[in-house]
Design a protein around this motif. Structure first.
Motif, PDB file in Angstrom:
ATOM      1  N   SER A  65      45.943  36.947  43.150  1.00 35.58           N
ATOM      2  CA  SER A  65      45.359  38.182  42.612  1.00 35.58           C
ATOM      3  C   SER A  65      44.072  37.887  41.836  1.00 35.58           C
ATOM      4  CB  SER A  65      46.357  38.885  41.691  1.00 35.58           C
ATOM      5  OG  SER A  65      47.472  39.330  42.425  1.00 35.58           O
ATOM      6  N   ALA A  66      44.086  36.827  41.043  1.00 41.47           N
ATOM      7  CA  ALA A  66      42.896  36.466  40.265  1.00 41.47           C
ATOM      8  C   ALA A  66      41.720  36.145  41.183  1.00 41.47           C
ATOM      9  CB  ALA A  66      43.204  35.270  39.360  1.00 41.47           C
ATOM     10  N   ILE A  67      41.980  35.424  42.242  1.00 39.02           N
ATOM     11  CA  ILE A  67      40.913  35.084  43.188  1.00 39.02           C
ATOM     12  C   ILE A  67      40.377  36.348  43.852  1.00 39.02           C
ATOM     13  CG2 ILE A  67      40.417  33.937  45.388  1.00 39.02           C
ATOM     14  CD1 ILE A  67      42.403  31.715  44.456  1.00 39.02           C
ATOM     15  N   THR A  68      41.275  37.231  44.262  1.00 40.21           N
ATOM     16  CA  THR A  68      40.858  38.475  44.908  1.00 40.21           C
ATOM     17  C   THR A  68      39.952  39.297  43.991  1.00 40.21           C
ATOM     18  OG1 THR A  68      42.868  38.536  46.253  1.00 40.21           O
ATOM     19  CG2 THR A  68      41.701  40.627  45.935  1.00 40.21           C
ATOM     20  N   VAL A  69      40.349  39.426  42.725  1.00 38.05           N
ATOM     21  CA  VAL A  69      39.544  40.189  41.776  1.00 38.05           C
ATOM     22  C   VAL A  69      38.223  39.475  41.525  1.00 38.05           C
ATOM     23  CG1 VAL A  69      39.400  40.948  39.371  1.00 38.05           C
ATOM     24  CG2 VAL A  69      41.500  41.326  40.676  1.00 38.05           C
ATOM     25  N   PHE A  70      38.257  38.179  41.301  1.00 33.52           N
ATOM     26  CA  PHE A  70      37.064  37.410  40.970  1.00 33.52           C
ATOM     27  C   PHE A  70      36.016  37.498  42.075  1.00 33.52           C
ATOM     28  CE2 PHE A  70      34.594  33.446  40.689  1.00 33.52           C
ATOM     29  CZ  PHE A  70      34.183  33.499  39.366  1.00 33.52           C
ATOM     30  N   ILE A  71      36.427  37.293  43.313  1.00 33.32           N
ATOM     31  CA  ILE A  71      35.434  37.309  44.394  1.00 33.32           C
ATOM     32  C   ILE A  71      34.942  38.715  44.708  1.00 33.32           C
ATOM     33  CG2 ILE A  71      36.253  35.151  45.396  1.00 33.32           C
ATOM     34  CD1 ILE A  71      37.574  36.760  47.623  1.00 33.32           C
ATOM     35  N   GLY A  72      35.685  39.738  44.257  1.00 31.02           N
ATOM     36  CA  GLY A  72      35.254  41.114  44.463  1.00 31.02           C
ATOM     37  C   GLY A  72      34.217  41.580  43.453  1.00 31.02           C
ATOM     38  N   ARG A 105      30.576  37.778  37.509  1.00 28.96           N
ATOM     39  CA  ARG A 105      31.354  36.527  37.549  1.00 28.96           C
ATOM     40  C   ARG A 105      30.712  35.472  36.668  1.00 28.96           C
ATOM     41  NH1 ARG A 105      31.201  37.203  43.363  1.00 28.96           N
ATOM     42  NH2 ARG A 105      29.916  35.330  43.466  1.00 28.96           N
ATOM     43  N   ASP A 106      29.398  35.298  36.817  1.00 23.99           N
ATOM     44  CA  ASP A 106      28.687  34.280  36.035  1.00 23.99           C
ATOM     45  C   ASP A 106      28.797  34.557  34.539  1.00 23.99           C
ATOM     46  OD1 ASP A 106      27.968  33.054  38.401  1.00 23.99           O
ATOM     47  OD2 ASP A 106      25.894  33.786  38.375  1.00 23.99           O
TER      48      ASP A 106
END
Length: 118
Positions: free
Chosen positions: A34-41, A47-48
């Motif tokens: 879930s964290a990866i999905t949110v982060f890349i979205g 993000r930076d």
């Protein structure tokens, strides 16, 4: 099709991840996914900035952004629900305006009626 991805994190992050996953009754794998999905979205600039705040351990700003994001999320949810109710014709019957004020008045009336129930 699922793919397995490996990542290395420090022990503090691993402990926090396990605690969060446990509190949310999720597996560590599900929390990471879930964290990866949110982060890349998120847009790259966001993000930076979040990574920068994390590296600086700026909890005050991170917490402030979290509160502001929750407020915006609540407003968006309300707007979506209001639009859905209006589209379904739940408002705007005889004696009821179909505009935002009319919907607020109807919501107030419904709330008052519910509060009077035993």
């Amino acid at each position: 099709m699922a793919s397995t991805i490996s990542a290395n994190v420090d022990s503090k992050t691993a402990t926090t991840l396990k605690r969060v996953a446990s509190m949310e009754n999720r597996s560590v794998s599900n929390a990471v996914s879930s964290a990866i999905t949110v982060f890349i979205g998120l847009p790259k600039g966001v993000r930076d900035f979040l990574l920068e705040l994390n590296a600086e351990e700026d909890r005050d700003t991170i917490d402030r952004l979290g509160r502001e994001m929750m407020a915006v999320a609540a407003r968006v949810r309300l707007e979506k629900a209001t639009a859905k109710l209006a589209a379904e014709g739940h408002f705007g019957g005889p004696g009821h305006a179909a505009d935002e004020i009319g919907m607020l008045e109807e919501a107030t009336a419904l709330s008052r009626a519910a509060a009077k129930r035993p």
